[in-house]
Design an enzyme around this catalytic site. Structure first.
Site, PDB file in Angstrom:
ATOM      1  N   ASN A   1       0.705  -1.127   0.490  1.00 34.46           N
ATOM      2  CA  ASN A   1       0.061  -0.291   0.319  1.00 34.46           C
ATOM      3  C   ASN A   1       0.974   1.505   0.156  1.00 34.46           C
ATOM      4  OD1 ASN A   1      -2.787  -0.931  -0.212  1.00 34.46           O
ATOM      5  ND2 ASN A   1      -2.742  -0.783   2.187  1.00 34.46           N
TER       6      ASN A   1
ATOM      7  N   ASP B   1      -4.767  -5.441   2.404  1.00 34.79           N
ATOM      8  CA  ASP B   1      -6.505  -5.780   2.883  1.00 34.79           C
ATOM      9  C   ASP B   1      -6.342  -7.663   2.295  1.00 34.79           C
ATOM     10  OD1 ASP B   1      -7.873  -3.777   3.617  1.00 34.79           O
ATOM     11  OD2 ASP B   1      -7.574  -2.640   1.269  1.00 34.79           O
TER      12      ASP B   1
HETATM   13  O1  C5P Z   1     -10.745  -0.574   6.726  1.00 34.32           O
HETATM   14  P1  C5P Z   1      -9.696   0.632   6.464  1.00 34.32           P
HETATM   15  O2  C5P Z   1      -8.056   0.339   6.500  1.00 34.32           O
HETATM   16  O3  C5P Z   1      -9.368   1.596   5.904  1.00 34.32           O
HETATM   17  O4  C5P Z   1      -9.458   0.837   7.944  1.00 34.32           O
HETATM   18  C1  C5P Z   1      -7.989   1.968   8.076  1.00 34.32           C
HETATM   19  C2  C5P Z   1      -8.022   1.465   9.587  1.00 34.32           C
HETATM   20  O5  C5P Z   1      -7.986  -0.205   9.972  1.00 34.32           O
HETATM   21  C3  C5P Z   1      -6.410   2.113  10.148  1.00 34.32           C
HETATM   22  O6  C5P Z   1      -6.584   3.029  11.398  1.00 34.32           O
HETATM   23  C4  C5P Z   1      -5.742   0.231   9.977  1.00 34.32           C
HETATM   24  O7  C5P Z   1      -4.278   0.372  10.339  1.00 34.32           O
HETATM   25  C5  C5P Z   1      -6.338   0.154  10.287  1.00 34.32           C
HETATM   26  N1  C5P Z   1      -6.482  -1.338   9.718  1.00 34.32           N
HETATM   27  C6  C5P Z   1      -5.819  -1.994  10.237  1.00 34.32           C
HETATM   28  N2  C5P Z   1      -5.426  -4.175   9.396  1.00 34.32           N
HETATM   29  C7  C5P Z   1      -5.998  -3.738   8.202  1.00 34.32           C
HETATM   30  C8  C5P Z   1      -6.873  -3.167   7.323  1.00 34.32           C
HETATM   31  C9  C5P Z   1      -6.429  -2.078   8.793  1.00 34.32           C
HETATM   32  O8  C5P Z   1      -5.064  -2.385  11.035  1.00 34.32           O
HETATM   33  N3  C5P Z   1      -6.027  -4.694   8.390  1.00 34.32           N
END
Ligand code: C5P
Length: 417
Positions: free
Chosen positions: A230, A299
């Site tokens: 990312n 993701d």
């Molecule tokens: O769902 P999204 O990726 O947009 O969410 C962002 C938040 O969730 C951030 O704080 C990120 O560090 C955390 N996150 C996480 N583990 C994942 C995806 C996101 O800790 N697999």
């Protein structure tokens, strides 16, 4: 309840006595020099600030040039001091707004009675006063004047009014003065001033708390040389780790691959994949009071990762991916979760998406991150953010990531205790 923050100056004023050798590493100090005899000490002050790790830029008032030469200051700071005039030429370089944004802290030393009066009035007649008006950084004043001028009731009123509005004062010292008087009004010695300035960053707002953060991207290997990742420099997470440590916390930073140097006084654990990050977090999560997920976690990851480099034998290639664990959501779902903070980097409908994430992941606070603009967000030193809880919203103006980090830490301290 919506709250717009226009200045971050209140943050450092909560500082108490410094502890464990404060430094100015990664701190950008804008030194404003005004026209007092103590200005002759400023080349030494610049050196002392630099010895503590600060990057220093200088703005001189017209009067300052009577007491110290720009050339001497250029020699010790490595940068040409900005002078009082705001010309088209100077504004096309690092203009007053750029300087105001650049600074983590603005130190006026020496500050004359006249400058203190102008600052209190909100005057913007030259570069230095304009920068003070335009900055969201803390403004710190180190007065230097004749003892009677310091005791003058108008000066005292100006000082009291500035303190009320969040301006910090360091000094003056008492003793023999250049004019022969004895009393309060001497500028602090450069060594003491530099140390006390560094001490202002140590707020103790999270004294003794255990804080864990994730930062940077993750790397999901396809084979030994290729992977899926990312966009994330890690700057915001590292700045937060540093700010939490300065606030007195025991900090663990679980970092994906970045090119950044690990902050001092922070236990940094380097990981590559989301699975490694998840494992490192859960190895120590029970000890944590606060968890801040800043990492841009991938993701999905490839179901299979080849041990050997995959050859380019085919025109097409299909990689089967599986979902990674959501580290932050898993932490928030613990029976006894720490105070949980998440980030939401969005290009549009920022607040709506951030609020949805706050609820879905059961977070205490979410930092909505506007990544639409070219000068903020990914890789940039600046950011524009909004802090959202279930019952509050706080818009923070564009500022450096380290300034924003200190503000977030302050808000986390408020909300979590
Ligand atoms: O769902 P999204 O990726 O947009 O969410 C962002 C938040 O969730 C951030 O704080 C990120 O560090 C955390 N996150 C996480 N583990 C994942 C995806 C996101 O800790 N697999």
């Amino acid at each position: 309840m919506a709250l717009v923050v226009t200045s971050y100056i209140h943050l450092k004023i909560k500082a108490r006595m410094p502890h464990n050798h404060p430094t100015l590493i990664n701190k950008r100090v804008l030194l404003g020099i005004t026209g007092g005899i103590a200005a002759y000490k400023t080349p030494d002050l610049v050196r002392k600030l630099a010895e503590l790790g600060a990057q220093v830029r200088i703005v001189m008032s017209r009067g300052a040039e009577q007491f110290v030469t720009p050339l001497a200051l250029q020699a010790v700071s490595g940068h040409i001091p900005h002078n009082a005039q705001m010309t088209a030429e100077s504004e096309s370089g690092m203009g007053h707004i750029d300087l105001a944004r650049w600074a983590d802290i603005v130190l006026i030393a020496p500050a004359t009675a006249n400058f203190i009066a102008q600052l209190n009035q909100g005057s913007g007649h030259d570069l230095l006063t304009t920068v003070c008006l335009a900055t969201t950084a803390s403004v710190v004043v180190s007065p230097a004047m004749n003892q009677q001028m310091w005791k003058n009731s108008t000066t005292a009123e100006n000082v009291a009014s500035l303190i009320e509005r969040g301006v910090a004062f360091l000094g003056p010292d008492s003793g023999e003065q250049a004019c022969g008087d004895v009393g309060p009004g001497r500028m602090l010695q450069p060594q003491d001033l530099a140390q006390q300035l560094a001490g202002l960053f140590q707020t103790r707002e999270l004294e003794g708390k255990h804080v864990m953060l994730t930062a940077g991207p993750t790397w999901e290997a396809i084979d030994p040389v290729r992977g899926i990742t990312n966009h994330s420099s890690g700057k915001m997470g590292y700045a937060l780790a540093e700010a939490a440590a300065e606030a007195g916390a025991h900090v663990t930073l679980v970092s994906g691959p970045t090119s950044l140097t690990a902050p001092v006084n922070v236990k940094t654990i380097h990981v590559r994949s989301a699975a490694e990050m998840h494992a490192a977090v859960f190895a120590d999560i029970a000890e944590q009071d606060i968890f801040i997920g800043v990492a841009a976690v991938a993701d999905y990851r490839p179901v299979d990762s080849s041990d050997q480099k995959i050859k380019k034998n085919h025109d097409e290639m299909t990689i089967l991916m599986t979902k990674n664990p959501d580290i932050l959501a898993d932490v928030a779902a613990l029976k006894k979760p720490p105070f949980c903070v998440g980030f939401a980097a969005e290009t549009n409908d920022v607040e709506t998406y951030a609020r949805a994430k706050l609820e879905r992941k059961k977070l205490d606070l979410i930092v909505a991150n506007h990544v639409g603009g070219s000068e903020t967000g990914f890789g940039s030193d600046d950011n524009i953010i909004t802090l959202i809880t279930s019952s509050s919203k706080q818009d923070l103006p564009r500022a450096s990531k380290s300034q924003l980090a200190r503000h977030i830490v302050s808000r986390v301290a408020e909300l979590s205790t």
